[in-house]
Motif scaffolding. Structure first.
Motif, PDB file in Angstrom:
ATOM      1  N   ILE A 155      -4.934  10.562   7.098  1.00 39.19           N
ATOM      2  CA  ILE A 155      -6.348  10.323   7.362  1.00 39.19           C
ATOM      3  C   ILE A 155      -6.800  11.292   8.449  1.00 39.19           C
ATOM      4  CG2 ILE A 155      -5.895   8.490   9.076  1.00 39.19           C
ATOM      5  CD1 ILE A 155      -8.445   7.093   7.974  1.00 39.19           C
ATOM      6  N   SER A 156      -7.963  11.840   8.236  1.00 37.43           N
ATOM      7  CA  SER A 156      -8.575  12.706   9.234  1.00 37.43           C
ATOM      8  C   SER A 156      -9.291  11.863  10.273  1.00 37.43           C
ATOM      9  CB  SER A 156      -9.566  13.653   8.546  1.00 37.43           C
ATOM     10  OG  SER A 156     -10.400  14.274   9.482  1.00 37.43           O
ATOM     11  N   SER A 157      -9.443  12.414  11.466  1.00 34.04           N
ATOM     12  CA  SER A 157     -10.084  11.663  12.544  1.00 34.04           C
ATOM     13  C   SER A 157     -11.570  11.412  12.294  1.00 34.04           C
ATOM     14  CB  SER A 157      -9.908  12.388  13.875  1.00 34.04           C
ATOM     15  OG  SER A 157     -10.479  13.667  13.807  1.00 34.04           O
ATOM     16  N   ILE A 158     -12.150  12.083  11.305  1.00 36.21           N
ATOM     17  CA  ILE A 158     -13.572  11.864  11.013  1.00 36.21           C
ATOM     18  C   ILE A 158     -13.771  10.685  10.072  1.00 36.21           C
ATOM     19  CG2 ILE A 158     -14.160  14.268  11.416  1.00 36.21           C
ATOM     20  CD1 ILE A 158     -14.305  14.647   8.379  1.00 36.21           C
ATOM     21  N   LYS A 159     -12.680  10.111   9.602  1.00 38.49           N
ATOM     22  CA  LYS A 159     -12.771   8.954   8.701  1.00 38.49           C
ATOM     23  C   LYS A 159     -12.181   7.720   9.378  1.00 38.49           C
ATOM     24  CE  LYS A 159     -12.473  11.579   4.411  1.00 38.49           C
ATOM     25  NZ  LYS A 159     -11.780  11.710   3.107  1.00 38.49           N
ATOM     26  N   ASP A 160     -12.485   6.552   8.817  1.00 33.94           N
ATOM     27  CA  ASP A 160     -11.851   5.341   9.350  1.00 33.94           C
ATOM     28  C   ASP A 160     -11.006   4.622   8.304  1.00 33.94           C
ATOM     29  OD1 ASP A 160     -15.055   3.547   9.392  1.00 33.94           O
ATOM     30  OD2 ASP A 160     -13.798   4.237   7.742  1.00 33.94           O
ATOM     31  N   LYS A 161     -11.014   5.132   7.088  1.00 38.96           N
ATOM     32  CA  LYS A 161     -10.226   4.496   6.043  1.00 38.96           C
ATOM     33  C   LYS A 161      -9.894   5.524   4.962  1.00 38.96           C
ATOM     34  CE  LYS A 161     -10.629   0.816   2.534  1.00 38.96           C
ATOM     35  NZ  LYS A 161     -11.526  -0.223   1.980  1.00 38.96           N
ATOM     36  N   ASN A 162      -8.660   5.431   4.468  1.00 38.73           N
ATOM     37  CA  ASN A 162      -8.280   6.236   3.315  1.00 38.73           C
ATOM     38  C   ASN A 162      -7.352   5.408   2.444  1.00 38.73           C
ATOM     39  OD1 ASN A 162      -8.094   8.452   1.600  1.00 38.73           O
ATOM     40  ND2 ASN A 162      -6.333   9.304   2.671  1.00 38.73           N
ATOM     41  N   GLU A 163      -7.617   5.452   1.148  1.00 38.64           N
ATOM     42  CA  GLU A 163      -6.897   4.592   0.219  1.00 38.64           C
ATOM     43  C   GLU A 163      -6.230   5.428  -0.859  1.00 38.64           C
ATOM     44  OE1 GLU A 163      -9.647   1.635  -0.953  1.00 38.64           O
ATOM     45  OE2 GLU A 163      -8.205   0.431  -2.078  1.00 38.64           O
ATOM     46  N   ASP A 164      -4.999   5.040  -1.216  1.00 37.47           N
ATOM     47  CA  ASP A 164      -4.293   5.711  -2.294  1.00 37.47           C
ATOM     48  C   ASP A 164      -3.426   4.682  -2.988  1.00 37.47           C
ATOM     49  OD1 ASP A 164      -2.005   8.590  -2.535  1.00 37.47           O
ATOM     50  OD2 ASP A 164      -2.958   7.332  -4.049  1.00 37.47           O
ATOM     51  N   GLY A 165      -3.952   4.127  -4.079  1.00 41.62           N
ATOM     52  CA  GLY A 165      -3.207   3.110  -4.803  1.00 41.62           C
ATOM     53  C   GLY A 165      -2.979   1.878  -3.960  1.00 41.62           C
ATOM     54  N   ARG A 166      -1.710   1.527  -3.789  1.00 42.65           N
ATOM     55  CA  ARG A 166      -1.385   0.327  -3.005  1.00 42.65           C
ATOM     56  C   ARG A 166      -1.430   0.559  -1.494  1.00 42.65           C
ATOM     57  NH1 ARG A 166       3.527  -1.336  -3.134  1.00 42.65           N
ATOM     58  NH2 ARG A 166       4.498   0.590  -3.907  1.00 42.65           N
ATOM     59  N   VAL A 225      -0.269  -3.151  -0.342  1.00 47.66           N
ATOM     60  CA  VAL A 225      -0.598  -4.345  -1.130  1.00 47.66           C
ATOM     61  C   VAL A 225      -0.535  -4.020  -2.631  1.00 47.66           C
ATOM     62  CG1 VAL A 225      -2.295  -6.154  -1.566  1.00 47.66           C
ATOM     63  CG2 VAL A 225      -2.201  -5.074   0.676  1.00 47.66           C
ATOM     64  N   PRO A 226       0.237  -4.750  -3.431  1.00 43.64           N
ATOM     65  CA  PRO A 226       1.230  -5.727  -2.997  1.00 43.64           C
ATOM     66  C   PRO A 226       2.538  -5.030  -2.639  1.00 43.64           C
ATOM     67  CG  PRO A 226       1.181  -5.612  -5.381  1.00 43.64           C
ATOM     68  CD  PRO A 226       0.143  -4.630  -4.883  1.00 43.64           C
ATOM     69  N   SER A 227       3.318  -5.613  -1.784  1.00 43.06           N
ATOM     70  CA  SER A 227       4.612  -5.034  -1.408  1.00 43.06           C
ATOM     71  C   SER A 227       5.604  -5.197  -2.560  1.00 43.06           C
ATOM     72  CB  SER A 227       5.163  -5.726  -0.158  1.00 43.06           C
ATOM     73  OG  SER A 227       4.277  -5.552   0.930  1.00 43.06           O
ATOM     74  N   GLN A 228       6.408  -4.143  -2.754  1.00 40.27           N
ATOM     75  CA  GLN A 228       7.397  -4.142  -3.822  1.00 40.27           C
ATOM     76  C   GLN A 228       8.786  -3.848  -3.231  1.00 40.27           C
ATOM     77  OE1 GLN A 228       6.000  -1.139  -6.542  1.00 40.27           O
ATOM     78  NE2 GLN A 228       4.244  -2.360  -7.212  1.00 40.27           N
ATOM     79  N   PRO A 229       9.842  -4.254  -3.909  1.00 38.08           N
ATOM     80  CA  PRO A 229      11.197  -4.005  -3.369  1.00 38.08           C
ATOM     81  C   PRO A 229      11.453  -2.536  -3.046  1.00 38.08           C
ATOM     82  CG  PRO A 229      11.312  -5.561  -5.187  1.00 38.08           C
ATOM     83  CD  PRO A 229       9.880  -5.074  -5.134  1.00 38.08           C
ATOM     84  N   GLY A 230      10.901  -1.637  -3.837  1.00 37.56           N
ATOM     85  CA  GLY A 230      11.088  -0.209  -3.591  1.00 37.56           C
ATOM     86  C   GLY A 230      10.399   0.288  -2.337  1.00 37.56           C
ATOM     87  N   ASP A 231       9.574  -0.555  -1.733  1.00 35.25           N
ATOM     88  CA  ASP A 231       8.905  -0.174  -0.485  1.00 35.25           C
ATOM     89  C   ASP A 231       9.819  -0.367   0.722  1.00 35.25           C
ATOM     90  OD1 ASP A 231       5.825  -1.713  -1.639  1.00 35.25           O
ATOM     91  OD2 ASP A 231       6.545   0.341  -1.903  1.00 35.25           O
ATOM     92  N   SER A 232      10.960  -0.973   0.530  1.00 34.20           N
ATOM     93  CA  SER A 232      11.908  -1.171   1.636  1.00 34.20           C
ATOM     94  C   SER A 232      12.387   0.206   2.117  1.00 34.20           C
ATOM     95  CB  SER A 232      13.096  -2.021   1.187  1.00 34.20           C
ATOM     96  OG  SER A 232      12.679  -3.335   0.857  1.00 34.20           O
ATOM     97  N   ALA A 233      12.059   0.528   3.350  1.00 27.21           N
ATOM     98  CA  ALA A 233      12.347   1.857   3.909  1.00 27.21           C
ATOM     99  C   ALA A 233      11.925   1.851   5.374  1.00 27.21           C
ATOM    100  CB  ALA A 233      11.577   2.938   3.146  1.00 27.21           C
ATOM    101  N   VAL A 234      12.135   2.985   6.027  1.00 22.88           N
ATOM    102  CA  VAL A 234      11.600   3.175   7.377  1.00 22.88           C
ATOM    103  C   VAL A 234      10.282   3.936   7.259  1.00 22.88           C
ATOM    104  CG1 VAL A 234      11.989   4.155   9.659  1.00 22.88           C
ATOM    105  CG2 VAL A 234      13.915   3.228   8.364  1.00 22.88           C
ATOM    106  N   TYR A 235       9.256   3.464   7.940  1.00 21.42           N
ATOM    107  CA  TYR A 235       7.942   4.097   7.899  1.00 21.42           C
ATOM    108  C   TYR A 235       7.642   4.703   9.274  1.00 21.42           C
ATOM    109  CZ  TYR A 235       7.216   1.910   3.411  1.00 21.42           C
ATOM    110  OH  TYR A 235       7.350   1.546   2.095  1.00 21.42           O
ATOM    111  N   PHE A 236       7.321   5.993   9.247  1.00 19.49           N
ATOM    112  CA  PHE A 236       6.984   6.702  10.482  1.00 19.49           C
ATOM    113  C   PHE A 236       5.493   6.999  10.504  1.00 19.49           C
ATOM    114  CE2 PHE A 236      11.039   7.536  12.377  1.00 19.49           C
ATOM    115  CZ  PHE A 236      11.925   7.576  11.323  1.00 19.49           C
TER     116      PHE A 236
END
Lengths: 110, 117
Positions: free
Chosen positions: A50-61, A78-89
């Motif tokens: 997301i760029s600092s000029i925006k307040d929201k960006n959406e891509d699928g889930r 949303v919704p969370s799926q088993p394949g989403d299990s990971a480390v998020y930076f």
């Protein structure tokens, strides 16, 4: 000096529910924000930005929200799926150099 | 598929024995980065190349050097590895700043896990 902070080292969520990951930053010069996902023994994979000029960006889930006045951003899955299990930076940049948070480990329970 | 490749994926070296890690990219990106990541920590930028221009981070030890012989390849040399240099080393690339699409998005390779005995 850690300019990007992820204060929750871990998050456990049930499959189908919403995952909310939070990130705070201190440097007001940051103008572009990114989320990366990392599986064990792999490099980080770009997820959404997301760029600092925006307040929201959406891509699928995945949706990223930016609150510049609070220097806070969040990632909603949303919704969370088993394949989403990971480390998020969470990462932030200006002048094309990234500053990373320490990561949040997400576990999606069946 | 365009990608960032790192070799080897796992590297074991002895204390004080020089080691070189390799990164190549087929994305034709201008900027290449090297990061060090230790367990449960954020990736730490060591240095980057903007085309042929080398940019060292102020706190990167002199023990770490880098070479970029051409657009596609970049090497990380650790002259005298210590036990504290055991980590995951990540290579990343990005487009030249100013390009319209995803200018600051960095694309990472799979990393090289370095063990120092």
């Amino acid at each position: 000096d850690q300019q990007v902070k992820q204060n929750s080292p871990s998050l456990s969520v049930q499959e189908g529910r919403i995952s909310i990951l939070n990130c705070d930053y201190t440097n007001s010069m940051f103008d572009y924000f990114l989320w990366y996902k990392k599986y064990p023994a792999e490099g980080p994979t770009f997820l959404i930005s997301i760029s600092s000029i925006k307040d929201k960006n959406e891509d699928g889930r995945f949706t990223v929200f930016l609150n510049k006045s609070a220097k806070h951003l969040s990632l909603h899955i949303v919704p969370s799926q088993p394949g989403d299990s990971a480390v998020y930076f969470c990462a932030a940049t200006f002048d094309y150099k990234l500053s990373f948070g320490a990561g949040t480990t997400v576990t999606v329970r069946a | 598929d365009a990608m960032v490749i790192q070799n080897p994926r796992y590297q074991v070296t002895q204390f004080g024995k020089p080691v070189t890690l390799s990164c190549s990219q087929t994305l034709n990106h201008n900027v290449m980065y090297w990061y060090q990541q230790k367990s449960s920590q954020a990736p730490k930028l060591l240095f980057h190349y903007y085309d042929k221009d080398f940019n060292n981070e102020a706190d990167t030890p002199d023990n770490f050097q880098s070479r970029r012989p051409n657009t596609s390849f970049c090497f990380l040399d650790i002259r005298s590895p210590g036990l504290g240099d055991a980590a995951m080393y990540l290579c990343a690339t990005s487009r030249r700043p100013g390009e319209r699409e995803g200018r600051d998005t960095q694309y990472f390779g799979p990393g090289t896990r370095l063990t120092v005995l």
